[in-house]
Design a protein around this motif. Sequence first.
Motif, PDB file in Angstrom:
ATOM      1  N   LYS C  72       0.838  -1.208   0.000  1.00  0.00           N
ATOM      2  CA  LYS C  72       0.000   0.000   0.000  1.00  0.00           C
ATOM      3  C   LYS C  72       0.870   1.255   0.000  1.00  0.00           C
ATOM      4  O   LYS C  72       0.597   2.208  -0.721  1.00  0.00           O
ATOM      5  CB  LYS C  72      -0.908   0.020   1.238  1.00  0.00           C
ATOM      6  N   ILE C  73       1.911   1.230   0.837  1.00  0.00           N
ATOM      7  CA  ILE C  73       2.819   2.381   0.871  1.00  0.00           C
ATOM      8  C   ILE C  73       3.436   2.561  -0.510  1.00  0.00           C
ATOM      9  O   ILE C  73       3.478   3.660  -1.056  1.00  0.00           O
ATOM     10  CB  ILE C  73       3.905   2.203   1.959  1.00  0.00           C
ATOM     11  N   GLY C  74       3.897   1.458  -1.078  1.00  0.00           N
ATOM     12  CA  GLY C  74       4.499   1.525  -2.415  1.00  0.00           C
ATOM     13  C   GLY C  74       3.531   2.101  -3.434  1.00  0.00           C
ATOM     14  O   GLY C  74       3.891   2.992  -4.217  1.00  0.00           O
ATOM     15  N   LEU C  75       2.314   1.639  -3.407  1.00  0.00           N
ATOM     16  CA  LEU C  75       1.330   2.130  -4.372  1.00  0.00           C
ATOM     17  C   LEU C  75       1.038   3.613  -4.140  1.00  0.00           C
ATOM     18  O   LEU C  75       0.945   4.392  -5.090  1.00  0.00           O
ATOM     19  CB  LEU C  75       0.037   1.315  -4.259  1.00  0.00           C
ATOM     20  N   ALA C  76       0.921   4.017  -2.869  1.00  0.00           N
ATOM     21  CA  ALA C  76       0.641   5.421  -2.562  1.00  0.00           C
ATOM     22  C   ALA C  76       1.803   6.320  -2.968  1.00  0.00           C
ATOM     23  O   ALA C  76       1.625   7.514  -3.179  1.00  0.00           O
ATOM     24  CB  ALA C  76       0.325   5.581  -1.078  1.00  0.00           C
ATOM     25  N   LEU C  77       3.000   5.731  -3.070  1.00  0.00           N
ATOM     26  CA  LEU C  77       4.179   6.504  -3.506  1.00  0.00           C
ATOM     27  C   LEU C  77       4.426   6.291  -5.007  1.00  0.00           C
ATOM     28  O   LEU C  77       5.527   6.537  -5.494  1.00  0.00           O
ATOM     29  CB  LEU C  77       5.417   6.095  -2.691  1.00  0.00           C
ATOM     30  N   ASN C  78       3.430   5.804  -5.691  1.00  0.00           N
ATOM     31  CA  ASN C  78       3.490   5.641  -7.153  1.00  0.00           C
ATOM     32  C   ASN C  78       4.539   4.633  -7.616  1.00  0.00           C
ATOM     33  O   ASN C  78       5.138   4.778  -8.680  1.00  0.00           O
ATOM     34  CB  ASN C  78       3.743   6.996  -7.833  1.00  0.00           C
ATOM     35  N   CYS C  79       4.797   3.627  -6.786  1.00  0.00           N
ATOM     36  CA  CYS C  79       5.801   2.619  -7.126  1.00  0.00           C
ATOM     37  C   CYS C  79       5.183   1.495  -7.960  1.00  0.00           C
ATOM     38  O   CYS C  79       3.973   1.307  -8.001  1.00  0.00           O
ATOM     39  CB  CYS C  79       6.399   1.992  -5.868  1.00  0.00           C
ATOM     40  N   ARG C  80       6.085   0.729  -8.563  1.00  0.00           N
ATOM     41  CA  ARG C  80       5.733  -0.517  -9.214  1.00  0.00           C
ATOM     42  C   ARG C  80       5.872  -1.624  -8.166  1.00  0.00           C
ATOM     43  O   ARG C  80       6.861  -1.649  -7.433  1.00  0.00           O
ATOM     44  CB  ARG C  80       6.737  -0.721 -10.354  1.00  0.00           C
ATOM     45  N   ILE C  81       4.916  -2.530  -8.092  1.00  0.00           N
ATOM     46  CA  ILE C  81       5.005  -3.639  -7.133  1.00  0.00           C
ATOM     47  C   ILE C  81       5.650  -4.830  -7.846  1.00  0.00           C
ATOM     48  O   ILE C  81       5.235  -5.203  -8.947  1.00  0.00           O
ATOM     49  CB  ILE C  81       3.606  -4.041  -6.610  1.00  0.00           C
ATOM     50  N   ALA C  82       6.676  -5.382  -7.212  1.00  0.00           N
ATOM     51  CA  ALA C  82       7.424  -6.473  -7.844  1.00  0.00           C
ATOM     52  C   ALA C  82       6.515  -7.671  -8.122  1.00  0.00           C
ATOM     53  O   ALA C  82       5.595  -7.949  -7.355  1.00  0.00           O
ATOM     54  CB  ALA C  82       8.569  -6.901  -6.931  1.00  0.00           C
ATOM     55  N   GLU C  83       6.779  -8.350  -9.219  1.00  0.00           N
ATOM     56  CA  GLU C  83       6.027  -9.582  -9.497  1.00  0.00           C
ATOM     57  C   GLU C  83       6.697 -10.769  -8.800  1.00  0.00           C
ATOM     58  O   GLU C  83       6.088 -11.812  -8.617  1.00  0.00           O
ATOM     59  CB  GLU C  83       5.971  -9.826 -11.005  1.00  0.00           C
ATOM     60  N   TRP C  84       7.963 -10.579  -8.453  1.00  0.00           N
ATOM     61  CA  TRP C  84       8.753 -11.639  -7.818  1.00  0.00           C
ATOM     62  C   TRP C  84       9.691 -10.960  -6.839  1.00  0.00           C
ATOM     63  O   TRP C  84      10.498 -10.127  -7.232  1.00  0.00           O
ATOM     64  CB  TRP C  84       9.543 -12.381  -8.894  1.00  0.00           C
ATOM     65  N   THR C  85       9.566 -11.269  -5.598  1.00  0.00           N
ATOM     66  CA  THR C  85      10.371 -10.561  -4.602  1.00  0.00           C
ATOM     67  C   THR C  85      10.670 -11.498  -3.444  1.00  0.00           C
ATOM     68  O   THR C  85       9.953 -12.473  -3.238  1.00  0.00           O
ATOM     69  CB  THR C  85       9.639  -9.285  -4.123  1.00  0.00           C
ATOM     70  N   ARG C  86      11.735 -11.241  -2.732  1.00  0.00           N
ATOM     71  CA  ARG C  86      12.071 -12.141  -1.630  1.00  0.00           C
ATOM     72  C   ARG C  86      12.833 -11.409  -0.537  1.00  0.00           C
ATOM     73  O   ARG C  86      13.311 -10.292  -0.727  1.00  0.00           O
ATOM     74  CB  ARG C  86      12.884 -13.336  -2.127  1.00  0.00           C
ATOM     75  N   PHE C  87      12.948 -12.094   0.583  1.00  0.00           N
ATOM     76  CA  PHE C  87      13.718 -11.564   1.693  1.00  0.00           C
ATOM     77  C   PHE C  87      15.173 -12.002   1.571  1.00  0.00           C
ATOM     78  O   PHE C  87      15.480 -13.000   0.910  1.00  0.00           O
ATOM     79  CB  PHE C  87      13.150 -12.056   3.018  1.00  0.00           C
ATOM     80  N   ALA C  88      16.043 -11.229   2.190  1.00  0.00           N
ATOM     81  CA  ALA C  88      17.466 -11.573   2.208  1.00  0.00           C
ATOM     82  C   ALA C  88      17.989 -11.330   3.613  1.00  0.00           C
ATOM     83  O   ALA C  88      17.414 -10.559   4.378  1.00  0.00           O
ATOM     84  CB  ALA C  88      18.226 -10.721   1.207  1.00  0.00           C
ATOM     85  N   LEU C 298      12.486 -18.471   4.339  1.00  0.00           N
ATOM     86  CA  LEU C 298      11.222 -17.861   3.914  1.00  0.00           C
ATOM     87  C   LEU C 298      10.982 -18.131   2.436  1.00  0.00           C
ATOM     88  O   LEU C 298      11.923 -18.223   1.652  1.00  0.00           O
ATOM     89  CB  LEU C 298      11.259 -16.352   4.159  1.00  0.00           C
ATOM     90  N   ALA C 299       9.715 -18.238   2.078  1.00  0.00           N
ATOM     91  CA  ALA C 299       9.360 -18.476   0.682  1.00  0.00           C
ATOM     92  C   ALA C 299       9.445 -17.162  -0.104  1.00  0.00           C
ATOM     93  O   ALA C 299       9.323 -16.081   0.474  1.00  0.00           O
ATOM     94  CB  ALA C 299       7.954 -19.046   0.606  1.00  0.00           C
ATOM     95  N   VAL C 300       9.640 -17.262  -1.395  1.00  0.00           N
ATOM     96  CA  VAL C 300       9.612 -16.064  -2.232  1.00  0.00           C
ATOM     97  C   VAL C 300       8.161 -15.571  -2.312  1.00  0.00           C
ATOM     98  O   VAL C 300       7.221 -16.326  -2.047  1.00  0.00           O
ATOM     99  CB  VAL C 300      10.164 -16.306  -3.661  1.00  0.00           C
ATOM    100  N   MET C 301       8.017 -14.306  -2.677  1.00  0.00           N
ATOM    101  CA  MET C 301       6.676 -13.727  -2.788  1.00  0.00           C
ATOM    102  C   MET C 301       6.416 -13.356  -4.240  1.00  0.00           C
ATOM    103  O   MET C 301       7.279 -12.787  -4.908  1.00  0.00           O
ATOM    104  CB  MET C 301       6.581 -12.477  -1.920  1.00  0.00           C
ATOM    105  N   GLU C 302       5.248 -13.703  -4.703  1.00  0.00           N
ATOM    106  CA  GLU C 302       4.820 -13.316  -6.053  1.00  0.00           C
ATOM    107  C   GLU C 302       3.445 -12.676  -5.935  1.00  0.00           C
ATOM    108  O   GLU C 302       2.429 -13.332  -6.143  1.00  0.00           O
ATOM    109  CB  GLU C 302       4.760 -14.555  -6.958  1.00  0.00           C
ATOM    110  N   PRO C 303       3.413 -11.388  -5.587  1.00  0.00           N
ATOM    111  CA  PRO C 303       2.099 -10.741  -5.415  1.00  0.00           C
ATOM    112  C   PRO C 303       1.336 -10.762  -6.745  1.00  0.00           C
ATOM    113  O   PRO C 303       1.839 -10.271  -7.751  1.00  0.00           O
ATOM    114  CB  PRO C 303       2.463  -9.305  -5.016  1.00  0.00           C
TER     115      PRO C 303
END
Lengths: 99, 500, 495
Positions: C72-88, C298-303
């Motif tokens: 939500k923060i990303g969207l409110a800041l006009n960001c692109r949301i990753a299709e594939w993202t993970r923790f490190a 942790l599993a990868v995230m694909e929103p």
Amino acid sequence: MSTISREEVAHLARLARLEVTDDELDAFAGQLDVILESMKTLGEVDTEGVQPTSHAVPLVNVFREDQPRPSLPRDAVLAGGPDTVEDRFRVPRILDEEE
Amino acid sequence: MGDRTIDQTAAHMAEAIRTGRATSYEITEAHLDRIDAVDGTIKAFLHVDREGALATAREVDEAIARGEELGPLAGVPIAIKDVVVTKGLPTTAASKILEGWIPPYDATIVERIKAARMPILGKTNMDEFAMGSSTEYSAYQRTANPWDTGRIPGGSGGGSAAAVAAKMAPLAIGTDTGGSIRQPGAVTGTFGGKPTYGSNSRFGLIAFSSSLDTPGPVSRNALDAALLHEVISGHDPRDSTAIDAPVPPVAEAARLGATGDLSGVKLGVVKEFAEGSGAAEPGVVEAYQAGVEQLVKLGAQIVEVSCPSFVYALPTYYLIAPSEASSNLARYDGVRYGLRTGDDGKRSLEEVMSLTREAGFGPEVKRRIILGTYALSAGYVDAFYGKAQKVRTLIKRDFEAAFERADALISPTTPFTAFKFGERTGDPYQMYLADLYTIPSNLYGGPGVSVPVGLSEGMPVGLQVMGPVMGDDITYRVAAALESAQETLLADTAPEIEGK
Amino acid sequence: MTKLNTYDAAVAAFEPVLGLETHVELDTATKMFCGCATTFGAEPNTQVCPVCLALPGALPVANKAAVEATMKIGLALNCRIAEWTRFARKNYFYPDMPKNFQTSQYEEPLCEDGYVDVVVEGKPYRVEIERVHLEEDTGKTLHVGGATGRIHGATESLVDYNRAGIPLVEIVTRPVPGTGALAPEVARAYVTELRDIVRSLGVSDVRMEQGSMRCDVNVSLNRPGDEWGTRTETKNVNSLRSVERAVRYEVRRQSALLEAGDKILQETRHFHETTGETSPGRSKEEATDYRYFPEPDLAVMEPSREWVEELRSSLPEPPRARRERLQAAWGLGDKEMQSVVNADAVALIEATIAAGASASGAVKWWLGELSRRANESGAELGELAITPIQVAELQGMVEDGRLNDKLARQVIDGVLAGEGGPADVAAARGLEVVSDTGALEAAVDEAIAANPAVAEKIRGGKHAAAGALIGAVMKATKGQADAGTVRQIILDKLS
């Protein structure tokens, strides 16, 4: 020609917070050298365009709902601590910069 | 099989308890007495919980007297590798850095063992943090191989394997990161199973290498292991890498295998394992080949498969596992639990942490932490850790291609039988070779079991069966079939142990 | 002694380039990777479990609500949301971080490439967002034995892990050039806007004074036409005012060094609230090597795009659009609206109007008397013990003529003192405009009798002299008369 120097091992030990002895430095440098030689064989594998495998079985979007669960009783939390004061974990003075 | 209580299989013990022919109390006590008698020689246990085990046994007997329906292993005692967290029981991972730590929680698999009403006999010895192939890297004691007390019991789970081989426990829990269940099973003449990664929970399993660690059963035969496998397996919402799918029907598969019919089953032999420096010693090859012939007699068809990337499995493993370990073991810093040394009121936290870790970790752990720190450090991470993850993909593809042609793959479990104490501690690389045949399954994530196949110069040899991901059942079926072709279980032919 | 240029001289010779890294603590019910509660101010080490205490064997599971809040923060800041993202894992040793690595994100953040628009002194600036990622907070360390609370000189430290593992969102800007002399104001405007955006989303209380929003300020200077200079990173700048001061100070300090021909060290610095100065962190013997690698636990995230669109459609009206809409509706000028924004009064005024007050009345009370009270007590406007509904009630009483401004202020005293709502206070303290004409006429008669000379002047047509009589009447009625009514009675009687 060794691939890993004694100094490099000492640097790695500092990064890993290990107060290694001089004897260990010598031994580790030699042993790591042998191991790293074996690892260098990976360099000959063609992995162009190959995706890395970070998980044996790939799972996606594994989440937890935002529902509170009981924490540990404080006695149990502090019981394992080598030194606790005022319900907190005591540590000696810190040299490093705070993050 | 002998006729002592402790000579029975776990399945028999469970049956006897259920039907009232024996009590859990007497069975549990017989094993505790056996521990008293021979563990002075074997040194498989780091901690024995006589009272706790007997209390559970008594509860089971009372429940049965009340007519309660209990699980298939209710009342059968079990030993647990000291890398698995047990609430209220000391858990050290055989490391000085955790000396005296009493966990405030249970691992998921321990919760399941308790729910299955199995008395916990104690915690077994191992290589420190499961790093090793001989259990010689335990910070506490040296565990002997019940077949020859001058030799190693394998590792890292040498304690669990020796306890089961010496009949101090009918069942035990091991963990397998590169072969730590299967290799000790092979060299002690016991059965060891590494389930599919993620098919059971790692929650409460002290992490060595997160992407490889898998807990699994240790027993003297396939059916006993399968019953335990079913007790501990299944999805756990506390482990993000746990697979949310039904547990493969391994007990059913073991029973099917025990009928001795493998017709229609294709077994792949990996060509690369027999070549060059990967070849096993002659006595191992001989026993293994005899096993292959037995499998053929049972109706199995042997096909040769090629897995060219397997030759890179060892270096791939020795980059991934130490890298993850270097990070997983960072938490042992003497702040929240465990050892703290050097805190004289003058030294800084950084000095105390470094002294604590230096004093608390043994040489193999330090070696791997340094190796992993190197492989992850700036400038090397792509060439080492990143490269290893790509080669891991190739190894996975080799497996997938092999399972197009075969239902399961077979190999010797380990290139050599139990070696003498001290033989390989001076040369870490020689020690690492013990896991040459077991490591590929860990990198791939699929299941693998080691079943006793015969002897080489009086020492046990294991045959490994590797299956596809979530295809654990086929590995048990093949192993049980091989057992059915043998006159007696190998574990029942071990020499008697002299108590100390 | 640190040499400083004057600010004007500094910005005359150099162009500053800004960069801001902001950490926002999410207000999820539970921590990032475990089910522990996140209540602020709990007893030490009571909100910890095997996971956030990093006991051997414990494993993390990601909090879905935190992942959603970050998107939500990303969207409110006009960001692109990753299709594939993970923790490190970010590996470094520090006692307030139980695992001695921080679970964070590295090359694959959840959100990328956004922007925030701000207006400073009528000029628009676009601050580009490089990334928004999700990580976990650390515990809190109490330093003992040195100067109060500081790590320097402390003999030991005490750690409380209640905060360890609370979800933290890091928002990183791209370098912001071209702000010139307004660099400090642009930095402040950006952080303010960011705070308002995050607050509007309801995912954090973004209170800088409580540490739920923390800012690191990067500043470099270059001469016009030159390449960008070496930057410093000033850590933990914990108020909007401090953001501005830290930039200003670094501009002055760096310009003095550069003019003297010295080099700027790429270093971490600390901001001191009391002096407004920055000081260098202890320089490390070796460069930090965080040994990032993908988190294997942790599993990868694909929103999914459906999920992202669902979140996008749930976003509230952006604070900037809302402000423009309200400014027009309330009929305020730019300057006045700016005051409302600066006083953090937008939501309060909106609620007061919703409760029935006129726009001008609501603005008057919140920006006037109530702002003054807040200033006096060092509180935020929203922390005052008076609700928008009560302010609307107060204004209604004024408009009905039941209170005058002076009485209304006394009513506020009572409300703030916890004596009840405006009507209760007015009744209890007897604060009502005297509308009983008979009583007022008597008071006027008394005043006329006591001031014959003044009365004569008024009779003579000098209506301005009525003020003296009004004052006397007000005094006699203890301020509870309506001045207009009194004036009318006086004029009626003396004409």
